[in-house]
Motif scaffolding. Structure first.
Motif, PDB file in Angstrom:
ATOM      1  N   ASP A   1     -12.650  17.930 -13.360  1.00 13.92           N
ATOM      2  CA  ASP A   1     -11.348  18.107 -12.726  1.00 13.92           C
ATOM      3  C   ASP A   1     -10.020  17.279 -13.136  1.00 13.92           C
ATOM      4  O   ASP A   1     -10.324  16.281 -13.467  1.00 13.92           O
ATOM      5  N   VAL A   2      -9.021  17.841 -12.848  1.00 11.65           N
ATOM      6  CA  VAL A   2      -7.591  16.842 -12.869  1.00 11.65           C
ATOM      7  C   VAL A   2      -6.964  16.951 -11.456  1.00 11.65           C
ATOM      8  O   VAL A   2      -6.807  17.664 -10.852  1.00 11.65           O
ATOM      9  N   ARG A   3      -6.573  15.526 -11.228  1.00 12.01           N
ATOM     10  CA  ARG A   3      -5.726  15.340 -10.064  1.00 12.01           C
ATOM     11  C   ARG A   3      -4.292  14.510 -10.158  1.00 12.01           C
ATOM     12  O   ARG A   3      -4.265  13.856 -11.308  1.00 12.01           O
ATOM     13  N   TYR A   4      -3.529  14.836  -9.517  1.00 10.57           N
ATOM     14  CA  TYR A   4      -2.110  14.239  -9.745  1.00 10.57           C
ATOM     15  C   TYR A   4      -1.926  13.574  -8.231  1.00 10.57           C
ATOM     16  O   TYR A   4      -2.224  14.236  -7.220  1.00 10.57           O
ATOM     17  N   ALA A   5      -1.641  12.281  -8.422  1.00 17.87           N
ATOM     18  CA  ALA A   5      -1.403  11.670  -6.989  1.00 17.87           C
ATOM     19  C   ALA A   5       0.073  10.938  -7.155  1.00 17.87           C
ATOM     20  O   ALA A   5       0.196  10.264  -8.006  1.00 17.87           O
ATOM     21  N   ARG A   6       0.688  11.113  -5.710  1.00 19.79           N
ATOM     22  CA  ARG A   6       2.063  10.310  -5.862  1.00 19.79           C
ATOM     23  C   ARG A   6       1.821   8.658  -5.475  1.00 19.79           C
ATOM     24  O   ARG A   6       1.365   8.912  -4.067  1.00 19.79           O
TER      25      ARG A   6
ATOM     26  N   ASP B   1       0.750  -1.219  -0.038  1.00 23.36           N
ATOM     27  CA  ASP B   1      -0.031   0.128   0.026  1.00 23.36           C
ATOM     28  C   ASP B   1       0.863   1.136  -0.044  1.00 23.36           C
ATOM     29  O   ASP B   1       1.840   1.182   0.317  1.00 23.36           O
ATOM     30  N   SER B   2       0.347   2.564  -0.232  1.00 23.43           N
ATOM     31  CA  SER B   2       1.240   3.743  -0.552  1.00 23.43           C
ATOM     32  C   SER B   2       0.349   4.861   0.014  1.00 23.43           C
ATOM     33  O   SER B   2      -0.924   4.976  -0.186  1.00 23.43           O
ATOM     34  N   TRP B   3       1.173   5.745   0.544  1.00 24.56           N
ATOM     35  CA  TRP B   3       0.393   6.994   0.843  1.00 24.56           C
ATOM     36  C   TRP B   3       1.580   8.078   0.101  1.00 24.56           C
ATOM     37  O   TRP B   3       2.679   7.793  -0.096  1.00 24.56           O
ATOM     38  N   GLY B   4       0.724   9.290  -0.431  1.00 25.57           N
ATOM     39  CA  GLY B   4       1.606  10.188  -0.990  1.00 25.57           C
ATOM     40  C   GLY B   4       0.534  11.394  -1.179  1.00 25.57           C
ATOM     41  O   GLY B   4      -0.471  11.423  -0.919  1.00 25.57           O
ATOM     42  N   PRO B   5       1.300  12.526  -1.462  1.00 28.93           N
ATOM     43  CA  PRO B   5       0.346  13.831  -1.704  1.00 28.93           C
ATOM     44  C   PRO B   5      -0.236  13.680  -2.910  1.00 28.93           C
ATOM     45  O   PRO B   5      -0.145  12.879  -3.740  1.00 28.93           O
ATOM     46  N   ALA B   6      -1.280  14.878  -3.175  1.00 28.73           N
ATOM     47  CA  ALA B   6      -2.164  15.013  -4.301  1.00 28.73           C
ATOM     48  C   ALA B   6      -2.346  16.337  -4.522  1.00 28.73           C
ATOM     49  O   ALA B   6      -2.686  17.083  -3.581  1.00 28.73           O
ATOM     50  N   LEU B   7      -2.666  16.790  -5.874  1.00 27.14           N
ATOM     51  CA  LEU B   7      -2.926  17.944  -5.990  1.00 27.14           C
ATOM     52  C   LEU B   7      -4.198  18.117  -6.978  1.00 27.14           C
ATOM     53  O   LEU B   7      -4.389  16.987  -7.849  1.00 27.14           O
TER      54      LEU B   7
END
Length: 191
Positions: A156-161, A133-139
């Motif tokens: 909308d558009v999102r980016y997730a790490r 599993d992974s945790w990360g920032p998102a915009l």
């Protein structure tokens, strides 16, 4: 009662809750990494599926938003050929700022946190695949079009790490960066 005061009165009678339903296209970055001593190049295909958002407006401009949906199934390719598949569930919790919440066109931005759980990992070879599993920032950046005081159409558009450790038959073979861009369209209702 003037039009501006009527509009202000309508805004104050709205609930702070908004729900959106739509579809999202998840586009992982094109070069996801290498495993097994950099001998195998990994790519992950795109996938579209239904999503929902639940938002709570703290003020007219600030909202807390949760993006969720069913688990997305992705094909995993190694050196250009299909090697297996996985499902992942990537909810994103964001703090949003809505620039013009009273206007017909309502742009907004968000910053948040993504948690990704991988399930049903399979390799076509029969070897056992495990993705952590992974945790990360998102915009996020988006735009809503208000049909009336309650209904909106939005995009909308999102980016997730997303970074996951890869294990095959219990052996650590490297990391993979999924890091998707998520494109969504939706219909929203403000209670």
């Amino acid at each position: 009662m003037s039009l501006s005061s009527l509009s202000a009165w309508a805004e104050t009678t709205l609930s702070p809750w908004q729900v959106r339903a739509g579809a999202s296209l998840i586009v992982p970055k094109s070069d996801n990494g290498s495993i097994i001593g950099h001998a195998a190049d990994i790519t992950i295909d795109n996938r579209t599926g239904p999503t929902v958002n639940l938002a709570y407006f703290i003020t007219p401009n600030w909202a807390i938003d949760l993006l969720g949906g069913l688990a997305f199934k992705h094909q995993i390719n190694v050196n250009g050929s299909r090697a297996g598949e996985t499902k992942h569930l990537p909810p994103i919790l964001s703090l949003q700022y809505h620039f013009r919440p009273e206007a017909t066109l309502r742009p907004f931005v968000g910053v948040g946190l993504n948690y990704t759980a991988f399930v049903d990992e399979k390799l076509d070879s029969g070897d056992k695949l495990k993705l952590d599993d992974s945790w990360g920032p998102a915009l996020q950046a988006g735009l809503d079009y208000a049909i009336d005081n309650h209904w909106t159409i939005g995009a909308d558009v999102r980016y997730a790490r997303i970074n996951t450790k890869v294990r095959i038959n219990g052996n650590d073979v490297g990391d993979v960066d999924v890091n998707p861009t998520v494109y969504s369209i939706n219909v929203g209702y403000r209670f």
